[in-house]
Write an enzyme that holds these catalytic residues in place. Structure first.
Site, PDB file in Angstrom:
ATOM      1  N   GLU A 195       0.869  -1.181   0.000  1.00  0.00           N
ATOM      2  CA  GLU A 195       0.000   0.000   0.000  1.00  0.00           C
ATOM      3  C   GLU A 195       0.904   1.228   0.000  1.00  0.00           C
ATOM      4  O   GLU A 195       1.834   1.300   0.811  1.00  0.00           O
ATOM      5  CB  GLU A 195      -0.880  -0.011   1.248  1.00  0.00           C
ATOM      6  CG  GLU A 195      -1.854   1.144   1.359  1.00  0.00           C
ATOM      7  CD  GLU A 195      -2.707   1.079   2.626  1.00  0.00           C
ATOM      8  OE1 GLU A 195      -3.867   1.508   2.576  1.00  0.00           O
ATOM      9  OE2 GLU A 195      -2.214   0.593   3.670  1.00  0.00           O
TER      10      GLU A 195
ATOM     11  N   GLU B 195      -8.487  10.882   2.631  1.00  0.00           N
ATOM     12  CA  GLU B 195      -8.687   9.913   3.712  1.00  0.00           C
ATOM     13  C   GLU B 195      -9.000  10.659   4.998  1.00  0.00           C
ATOM     14  O   GLU B 195      -8.427  11.722   5.263  1.00  0.00           O
ATOM     15  CB  GLU B 195      -7.435   9.049   3.898  1.00  0.00           C
ATOM     16  CG  GLU B 195      -7.563   8.010   4.997  1.00  0.00           C
ATOM     17  CD  GLU B 195      -6.514   6.908   4.923  1.00  0.00           C
ATOM     18  OE1 GLU B 195      -6.513   6.059   5.834  1.00  0.00           O
ATOM     19  OE2 GLU B 195      -5.715   6.895   3.969  1.00  0.00           O
TER      20      GLU B 195
END
Length: 197
Positions: free
Chosen positions: A87, A184
Site C-alpha cells: 500500500e 482519507e
C-alpha cells in the site's frame, strides 16, 4: 452511515470509495475526474478518490480543488500493488496528524520542486485489496505539506517517487492495482472536492 463502499468507473476515471461504516460520510462522483467527499462524526476510517486502474510508474498526476479537513486526514496519490502486496501514499497535504511520525524514516527525495520524506511501516492483520492481510506501506510525505483549509492544487511525478523508493530498497509489487488521488479521514471530519487529470 452514508455512502456504501464501492468501486467502478465514472467520467472515464476509476474510483474507489471505502468506509468502515463508523463515520457519517458521503462520497459523490461529479463526472470527469472530479469527486466530492464530506465526512463527520469524528469516528471511523474512510478513503475515496479517482484515478486509474491499473496504476503506472510513468504517470504524471495533477489535481486541483478544495481540501478542508478537521483533524486526522490525508490528501495523497494512493495505490496498491500485488506480488508483493504493498500500500503506498504520496502525501501532498494532511490535517492535524503528520503520517511520517509513526513510520520508519528511510530518506528523502525532491520531486516536482518539493522535498518529501520517505518512510515505510508494516501493517498487521489490516484491511487490504485482498481482505485482511499483513503488508508493507511505502510513504512519501511532502515537507512542508501543502496548506489544507482551502484551495489546493499540484502535480505528482509518480516515477520520481517510485525510483527513489527503489533506490532505498523499497520495491513495489510487479502488478499494479488502482492509483487514485484520495482523500482519507480517520476519526475526524471535513470536506474535499478534487478534480484529477
Amino acid at each position: 452511515s452514508g455512502t456504501p463502499s464501492s468501486t467502478g468507473t465514472d467520467g472515464g476515471y476509476y474510483y474507489s470509495w471505502w468506509t468502515d461504516g463508523a463515520g457519517d460520510a458521503t462520497y459523490q462522483n461529479n463526472g470527469g475526474g472530479s469527486y466530492t467527499l464530506t465526512w463527520s462524526g469524528n469516528n471511523g476510517n474512510l478513503v475515496g478518490g479517482k484515478g486509474w486502474n491499473p496504476g503506472a510508474a510513468s504517470r504524471s498526476i495533477s489535481y486541483s480543488g478544495t481540501y478542508q479537513p478537521n483533524g486526522n486526514s490525508y490528501l495523497s496519490v494512493y495505490g496498491w500493488t500485488r506480488s508483493s502486496l504493498i500500500e503506498y501514499y504520496i502525501v501532498e497535504s494532511y490535517g492535524s496528524y503528520d503520517p511520517s511520525s509513526a513510520a520508519s524514516h528511510k530518506g528523502s527525495v525532491t520531486c516536482n520542486g518539493a522535498t518529501y520524506d520517505i518512510l515505510s511501516t508494516w501493517r498487521y492483520n489490516a484491511p487490504s485489496i485482498d481482505g485482511t492481510q499483513t503488508f508493507e506501506q511505502f510513504w512519501s510525505v511532502r515537507n512542508p505539506k501543502k496548506a489544507p483549509g482551502g484551495s489546493i492544487s499540484g502535480t505528482v511525478d509518480v516515477q520520481c517517487h517510485f525510483d527513489a523508493w527503489k533506490g532505498l530498497g523499497m520495491n513495489l509489487g510487479s502488478e499494479h492495482n488502482y492509483q487514485i488521488v484520495a482523500t482519507e479521514g480517520y476519526q475526524s471530519s471535513g470536506t474535499a472536492t478534487i478534480t484529477v487529470t
